[in-house]
Design a protein around this motif. Structure first.
Motif, PDB file in Angstrom:
ATOM      1  N   ILE A   9       0.865  -1.182   0.065  1.00  0.00           N
ATOM      2  CA  ILE A   9       0.024   0.004  -0.086  1.00  0.00           C
ATOM      3  C   ILE A   9       0.759   1.035   0.231  1.00  0.00           C
ATOM      4  O   ILE A   9       1.814   1.143   0.723  1.00  0.00           O
ATOM      5  CB  ILE A   9      -0.818  -0.184   1.091  1.00  0.00           C
ATOM      6  CG1 ILE A   9      -1.896  -1.163   1.204  1.00  0.00           C
ATOM      7  CG2 ILE A   9      -1.876   1.281   1.301  1.00  0.00           C
ATOM      8  CD1 ILE A   9      -2.684  -1.312   2.336  1.00  0.00           C
ATOM      9  N   PHE A  10       0.484   2.106  -0.899  1.00  0.00           N
ATOM     10  CA  PHE A  10       1.391   3.376  -1.063  1.00  0.00           C
ATOM     11  C   PHE A  10       0.644   4.655  -0.851  1.00  0.00           C
ATOM     12  O   PHE A  10      -0.769   4.657  -1.013  1.00  0.00           O
ATOM     13  CB  PHE A  10       1.812   3.457  -2.669  1.00  0.00           C
ATOM     14  CG  PHE A  10       2.653   2.287  -3.065  1.00  0.00           C
ATOM     15  CD1 PHE A  10       3.897   2.596  -2.821  1.00  0.00           C
ATOM     16  CD2 PHE A  10       1.917   1.463  -3.524  1.00  0.00           C
ATOM     17  CE1 PHE A  10       4.823   1.456  -3.479  1.00  0.00           C
ATOM     18  CE2 PHE A  10       2.823   0.264  -4.003  1.00  0.00           C
ATOM     19  CZ  PHE A  10       4.035   0.378  -3.979  1.00  0.00           C
ATOM     20  N   LEU A  11       1.134   5.562  -0.063  1.00  0.00           N
ATOM     21  CA  LEU A  11       0.788   7.046  -0.388  1.00  0.00           C
ATOM     22  C   LEU A  11       1.071   7.552  -1.349  1.00  0.00           C
ATOM     23  O   LEU A  11       2.391   8.034  -1.432  1.00  0.00           O
ATOM     24  CB  LEU A  11       1.117   7.708   1.045  1.00  0.00           C
ATOM     25  CG  LEU A  11       0.523   9.258   1.321  1.00  0.00           C
ATOM     26  CD1 LEU A  11      -1.221   9.103   1.194  1.00  0.00           C
ATOM     27  CD2 LEU A  11       1.179   9.999   2.609  1.00  0.00           C
ATOM     28  N   GLY A  12       0.105   7.750  -2.479  1.00  0.00           N
ATOM     29  CA  GLY A  12       0.735   8.125  -3.531  1.00  0.00           C
ATOM     30  C   GLY A  12       0.028   9.361  -3.884  1.00  0.00           C
ATOM     31  O   GLY A  12      -0.598  10.188  -3.267  1.00  0.00           O
ATOM     32  N   ARG A  13       0.702  10.251  -4.893  1.00  0.00           N
ATOM     33  CA  ARG A  13       0.220  11.617  -5.317  1.00  0.00           C
ATOM     34  C   ARG A  13      -0.166  11.300  -6.797  1.00  0.00           C
ATOM     35  O   ARG A  13       0.443  10.989  -7.771  1.00  0.00           O
ATOM     36  CB  ARG A  13       1.375  12.621  -5.441  1.00  0.00           C
ATOM     37  CG  ARG A  13       0.960  14.059  -5.752  1.00  0.00           C
ATOM     38  CD  ARG A  13       1.827  15.055  -5.134  1.00  0.00           C
ATOM     39  NE  ARG A  13       2.360  15.131  -3.806  1.00  0.00           N
ATOM     40  CZ  ARG A  13       1.758  15.420  -2.883  1.00  0.00           C
ATOM     41  NH1 ARG A  13       0.544  16.081  -2.943  1.00  0.00           N
ATOM     42  NH2 ARG A  13       2.081  15.316  -1.489  1.00  0.00           N
ATOM     43  N   VAL A  14      -1.487  12.052  -7.158  1.00  0.00           N
ATOM     44  CA  VAL A  14      -2.036  11.772  -8.501  1.00  0.00           C
ATOM     45  C   VAL A  14      -1.155  12.826  -9.416  1.00  0.00           C
ATOM     46  O   VAL A  14      -1.133  13.999  -9.119  1.00  0.00           O
ATOM     47  CB  VAL A  14      -3.659  12.375  -8.301  1.00  0.00           C
ATOM     48  CG1 VAL A  14      -3.944  12.412  -9.701  1.00  0.00           C
ATOM     49  CG2 VAL A  14      -4.140  11.521  -7.528  1.00  0.00           C
ATOM     50  N   GLN A  15      -0.470  12.110 -10.584  1.00  0.00           N
ATOM     51  CA  GLN A  15       0.226  12.801 -11.456  1.00  0.00           C
ATOM     52  C   GLN A  15      -0.595  13.493 -12.383  1.00  0.00           C
ATOM     53  O   GLN A  15      -0.281  14.735 -12.854  1.00  0.00           O
ATOM     54  CB  GLN A  15       1.301  11.943 -11.850  1.00  0.00           C
ATOM     55  CG  GLN A  15       2.359  12.668 -12.457  1.00  0.00           C
ATOM     56  CD  GLN A  15       3.609  11.726 -12.823  1.00  0.00           C
ATOM     57  OE1 GLN A  15       3.086  10.697 -14.084  1.00  0.00           O
ATOM     58  NE2 GLN A  15       4.510  11.225 -12.205  1.00  0.00           N
ATOM     59  N   ARG A  16      -1.471  12.797 -13.140  1.00  0.00           N
ATOM     60  CA  ARG A  16      -2.078  13.186 -14.280  1.00  0.00           C
ATOM     61  C   ARG A  16      -3.473  12.463 -14.161  1.00  0.00           C
ATOM     62  O   ARG A  16      -3.536  11.384 -13.979  1.00  0.00           O
ATOM     63  CB  ARG A  16      -1.520  12.981 -15.599  1.00  0.00           C
ATOM     64  CG  ARG A  16      -0.269  13.648 -15.838  1.00  0.00           C
ATOM     65  CD  ARG A  16       0.276  13.418 -17.160  1.00  0.00           C
ATOM     66  NE  ARG A  16       0.630  12.178 -17.514  1.00  0.00           N
ATOM     67  CZ  ARG A  16       0.936  11.387 -18.463  1.00  0.00           C
ATOM     68  NH1 ARG A  16       0.526  11.957 -19.743  1.00  0.00           N
ATOM     69  NH2 ARG A  16       1.363  10.123 -18.421  1.00  0.00           N
ATOM     70  N   VAL A  17      -4.641  13.226 -14.662  1.00  0.00           N
ATOM     71  CA  VAL A  17      -5.912  12.857 -14.775  1.00  0.00           C
ATOM     72  C   VAL A  17      -6.435  12.695 -16.086  1.00  0.00           C
ATOM     73  O   VAL A  17      -6.076  13.860 -16.877  1.00  0.00           O
ATOM     74  CB  VAL A  17      -6.886  13.606 -13.918  1.00  0.00           C
ATOM     75  CG1 VAL A  17      -8.072  12.939 -14.144  1.00  0.00           C
ATOM     76  CG2 VAL A  17      -6.508  13.461 -12.203  1.00  0.00           C
ATOM     77  N   LEU A  18      -6.572  11.592 -16.799  1.00  0.00           N
ATOM     78  CA  LEU A  18      -6.775  11.559 -18.054  1.00  0.00           C
ATOM     79  C   LEU A  18      -8.332  11.215 -18.504  1.00  0.00           C
ATOM     80  O   LEU A  18      -8.833  10.143 -18.411  1.00  0.00           O
ATOM     81  CB  LEU A  18      -6.036  10.423 -18.899  1.00  0.00           C
ATOM     82  CG  LEU A  18      -4.608  10.689 -18.675  1.00  0.00           C
ATOM     83  CD1 LEU A  18      -3.709   9.327 -19.106  1.00  0.00           C
ATOM     84  CD2 LEU A  18      -3.948  12.030 -19.386  1.00  0.00           C
ATOM     85  N   VAL A  20     -10.457  11.787  -8.317  1.00  0.00           N
ATOM     86  CA  VAL A  20      -9.351  12.259  -7.916  1.00  0.00           C
ATOM     87  C   VAL A  20      -9.003  13.664  -8.762  1.00  0.00           C
ATOM     88  O   VAL A  20      -9.562  13.818  -9.642  1.00  0.00           O
ATOM     89  CB  VAL A  20      -8.239  11.203  -8.281  1.00  0.00           C
ATOM     90  CG1 VAL A  20      -8.181  10.119  -7.498  1.00  0.00           C
ATOM     91  CG2 VAL A  20      -8.267  10.843  -9.883  1.00  0.00           C
ATOM     92  N   GLN A  21      -8.108  14.272  -8.185  1.00  0.00           N
ATOM     93  CA  GLN A  21      -7.493  15.362  -8.717  1.00  0.00           C
ATOM     94  C   GLN A  21      -5.957  15.803  -8.670  1.00  0.00           C
ATOM     95  O   GLN A  21      -5.462  15.054  -7.951  1.00  0.00           O
ATOM     96  CB  GLN A  21      -8.004  16.793  -7.971  1.00  0.00           C
ATOM     97  CG  GLN A  21      -9.659  17.096  -8.142  1.00  0.00           C
ATOM     98  CD  GLN A  21     -10.454  16.269  -7.107  1.00  0.00           C
ATOM     99  OE1 GLN A  21     -10.094  15.908  -5.886  1.00  0.00           O
ATOM    100  NE2 GLN A  21     -11.411  15.667  -7.556  1.00  0.00           N
ATOM    101  N   GLU A  22      -5.654  16.139  -9.997  1.00  0.00           N
ATOM    102  CA  GLU A  22      -4.113  16.282  -9.757  1.00  0.00           C
ATOM    103  C   GLU A  22      -3.381  16.890  -8.677  1.00  0.00           C
ATOM    104  O   GLU A  22      -4.005  18.072  -8.152  1.00  0.00           O
ATOM    105  CB  GLU A  22      -3.818  17.004 -11.400  1.00  0.00           C
ATOM    106  CG  GLU A  22      -3.928  16.299 -12.383  1.00  0.00           C
ATOM    107  CD  GLU A  22      -3.498  16.849 -13.764  1.00  0.00           C
ATOM    108  OE1 GLU A  22      -2.666  17.937 -13.551  1.00  0.00           O
ATOM    109  OE2 GLU A  22      -3.713  16.554 -14.581  1.00  0.00           O
ATOM    110  N   GLY A  23      -2.467  16.352  -7.990  1.00  0.00           N
ATOM    111  CA  GLY A  23      -1.700  16.743  -7.039  1.00  0.00           C
ATOM    112  C   GLY A  23      -2.294  16.172  -5.547  1.00  0.00           C
ATOM    113  O   GLY A  23      -1.867  16.468  -4.611  1.00  0.00           O
ATOM    114  N   GLN A  24      -3.438  15.399  -5.719  1.00  0.00           N
ATOM    115  CA  GLN A  24      -3.876  14.910  -4.484  1.00  0.00           C
ATOM    116  C   GLN A  24      -3.144  13.737  -4.025  1.00  0.00           C
ATOM    117  O   GLN A  24      -2.779  12.701  -4.761  1.00  0.00           O
ATOM    118  CB  GLN A  24      -5.464  14.428  -4.724  1.00  0.00           C
ATOM    119  CG  GLN A  24      -6.268  13.790  -3.632  1.00  0.00           C
ATOM    120  CD  GLN A  24      -7.643  13.390  -4.085  1.00  0.00           C
ATOM    121  OE1 GLN A  24      -8.069  13.443  -5.239  1.00  0.00           O
ATOM    122  NE2 GLN A  24      -8.366  12.781  -3.150  1.00  0.00           N
ATOM    123  N   ALA A  25      -3.177  13.569  -2.728  1.00  0.00           N
ATOM    124  CA  ALA A  25      -2.463  12.434  -2.051  1.00  0.00           C
ATOM    125  C   ALA A  25      -3.479  11.371  -1.722  1.00  0.00           C
ATOM    126  O   ALA A  25      -4.637  11.894  -0.993  1.00  0.00           O
ATOM    127  CB  ALA A  25      -1.676  12.921  -0.771  1.00  0.00           C
TER     128      ALA A  25
END
Length: 479
Positions: free
Chosen positions: A28-37, A81-86
């Motif tokens: 499990i990762f705490l990720g950051r949304v890079q791009r939303v397509l 999700v939105q770009e930049g969201q953790a």
């Protein structure tokens, strides 16, 4: 036979990028949304690996706050999700080829008997629990456990549970203990999440030894043999904590011989890297994998049954089905698979055998009927790189499209050294291999050499031979 290739815990510290050989599934990762397509209904999420992970709208749906959606309707990915969201995400497929890991926001924590599904409710059961009375008993046990005491009281969050096949025959005390352990693991995930910044890992699934015991060992398992003292220690610790009934059945193998030779593991792996697999009656199957699909062709060779063509065809096809099931599981083949049968007589019997063969496969499969061209199509979920991609690389040399990697040959060499040292204890050895393989060991991964020398009671000299092709190795006693 099913083959799992994993780095050890020590190797994992030296390979943090998630390359081939190190499974990320379950982490499990705490990720950051890079791009939303929006056009792809997907997002790319940075999780600290070489490539961003892929998060589809279906796997992100639980993050959507829209109400009134039908069960089968996917919300727009931009509503999830939105770009930049953790966000918290879990790897459900390893990186394959040039694609990053497949991610899901529906994170789960697997245990021995149960799987915890945070922020959801209800009880579900594995389809592999087939007995209806046992399904009803387990459902009632888990529902009663949840009502009697809330295992998620430590975090104050709702949670659902999936009952695993290992829970067959389990008592209410067993199930409650597993649920408490999972709730504690989830509490630790939440605490780690608060202290972390994206991208980072907040939960590592079990080490390879414990994971194999958890996922592959059942009450039907009579014995587990381990030839490494460190791995045996890990297995004992896991058994004491999660499956004490297996403690005596997990055994340390000290010879004579070595497990890879006794069970011809190297031979099976070598055969699995070849496109052709022989059948008992003299026929064979050919397995060829492309980017789009895997094609399997069945050939009867010179075999002809005395009773005629139809009996010949049926016998060869049934033998082929047994070998196909074995080879696809051994090779870790996934995706779309097309099977061209040998003169497809008795197709219903063949399809029944194919479905029965994959019934115990832990990887989900779907099998179609036969097309008018004599083809059977099936899909097998692709969760990680297949065996040939883990052990070989593109080469196009000497008429062969692929060759073993330096890492694969180096491990072949290390196993051969261990075998020779066991056959002639105390005698000094010289191991020769291509210069690039020796360099891979001594310069790139010296800890493997150190580990070998700790385990082998003999002096070992590594010699790089410029004239050796990559796959040639030689180990002998120093005269």
């Amino acid at each position: 036979m099913e083959l799992f290739l994993e780095r050890t815990m020590e190797d994992d510290l030296k390979a943090k990028t998630g390359r081939a050989g190190h499974s990320l599934i379950g982490n499990i990762f705490l990720g950051r949304v890079q791009r939303v397509l929006p056009g792809m209904q997907a997002a790319f999420v940075e999780v600290g690996l070489e490539r961003a992970g892929f998060l589809g709208a279906r796997e992100a749906r639980c993050l959507c706050e829209l109400t009134g959606l039908d069960e089968g309707t996917l919300p727009p990915i931009s509503a999830c999700v939105q770009e930049g969201q953790a966000i918290l995400v879990q790897a459900v497929k390893d990186p394959i080829g040039d694609k990053g890991a497949r991610l899901s926001a529906n994170v789960t924590i697997p245990g021995r008997l149960l799987v915890l599904v945070p922020n959801q409710s209800g009880v579900a059961l594995s389809r592999r629990i087939e007995d209806e009375q046992e399904r009803a008993r387990l459902t009632a046990l888990v529902e009663e456990m949840v009502e009697r005491f809330n295992p998620m009281g430590v975090t104050g969050e709702p949670a659902g549970f999936i009952v695993r096949p290992a829970a067959i025959g389990a008592t209410s005390e067993d199930i409650a203990a597993d649920a408490r352990q999972l709730a504690e693991e989830w509490r630790k995930v939440r605490e780690t999440e608060k202290r972390s910044s994206a991208p980072s890992v907040v939960f590592h699934d079990l080490d390879p030894v414990s994971k194999t015991l958890r996922d592959c060992v059942s009450s039907d398992t009579s014995r587990v043999l381990i030839d490494c003292a460190d791995a045996f220690g890990e297995a004992q610790r896991y058994c004491r904590r999660a499956m004490p009934e297996m403690l005596e059945r997990v055994q340390l193998f000290n010879g004579p011989g070595d497990l890879f030779s006794i069970y011809d593991v190297d031979g099976e792996i070598e055969a699995a890297l070849e496109p052709r697999a022989e059948l008992p009656s003299g026929g064979w199957i050919t397995i060829e994998t492309t980017e789009a699909l895997t094609a399997i062709d069945v050939n009867s060779g010179r075999y002809t049954a005395a009773t005629g063509l139809e009996e010949t065809s049926a016998k060869i096809n049934l033998e082929a089905v047994e070998e196909i099931v074995y080879q696809l599981r051994l090779r870790g083949t996934g995706g779309l698979i097309v099977i061209h049968l040998n003169d497809p007589a008795n197709i219903e019997k063949v399809l029944t055998a194919l479905n029965e063969g994959f019934a115990k496969d832990r990887v989900p499969t779907q099998i179609s009927g036969m097309s008018e061209f004599g083809l059977v199509e099936m899909t097998r979920k692709r969760v990680r790189e297949p065996l040939d991609k883990l052990l070989t690389e593109a080469a196009y040399a000497n008429g062969r499209p692929r060759r073993k990697t330096c890492a694969t040959v180096a491990n072949d060499l290390l196993r051969k050294i261990a075998r020779e040292a066991q056959a002639a204890p105390g005698r000094p050895l010289v191991a020769r291999a291509s210069a690039e393989v020796v360099d891979w060991l001594e310069r790139g991964n010296p800890y493997l050499v150190e580990r070998l020398r700790r385990r082998v009671p003999a002096e070992v000299s590594l010699v790089g031979e410029p004239a050796f092709p990559r796959e040639k190795i030689d180990v002998g006693i120093v005269q």
